[in-house]
Design a protein around this motif. Sequence first.
Motif, mmCIF file in Angstrom:
data_model
loop_
_atom_site.group_PDB
_atom_site.id
_atom_site.type_symbol
_atom_site.label_atom_id
_atom_site.label_comp_id
_atom_site.label_asym_id
_atom_site.label_seq_id
_atom_site.Cartn_x
_atom_site.Cartn_y
_atom_site.Cartn_z
ATOM 1 N N GLU A 1 0.733 -1.396 0.169
ATOM 2 C CA GLU A 1 -0.130 -0.100 0.126
ATOM 3 C C GLU A 1 0.760 1.318 0.099
ATOM 4 O OE1 GLU A 1 -2.554 -0.209 3.235
ATOM 5 O OE2 GLU A 1 -3.515 -2.043 2.571
ATOM 6 N N ASN B 1 3.213 4.089 -1.424
ATOM 7 C CA ASN B 1 3.127 4.641 -2.839
ATOM 8 C C ASN B 1 4.740 5.100 -3.192
ATOM 9 O OD1 ASN B 1 0.381 4.548 -3.333
ATOM 10 N ND2 ASN B 1 0.003 6.098 -2.234
ATOM 11 N N SER B 2 5.540 4.124 -3.220
ATOM 12 C CA SER B 2 6.914 4.368 -3.507
ATOM 13 C C SER B 2 7.588 3.180 -3.964
ATOM 14 C CB SER B 2 7.822 4.580 -2.219
ATOM 15 O OG SER B 2 9.080 5.035 -2.798
#
Length: 91
Positions: free
Chosen positions: A59, A61-62
């Motif tokens: 989950e 976001n990188s």
Amino acid sequence: FAVKFGTTQKLGYVCDQSMNTLELINKKANTKKLPIKFKNYCLWLGFKNRSGEIAKLSEINSIIFKQKIESWARKCWEYGIEPKIKISYIR
């Protein structure tokens, strides 16, 4: 344990540092003899300013951070060490 608190970008550094530590231990380049053989290596990640908690690392976001985690875990397995991750949140 390798512990780091901060933003996702800063947490990537603990992965790099941990991989370097694994290399030193594997090559027996540490300055003192370790009293035991490592069975587990845990990254304790403290996420800062995150709205809501995450249930899975997927989950996050990188992509770069996820790649660093994956590389660290792969290196652990390569050296016979079980990778573990603990997640905390800083409000």
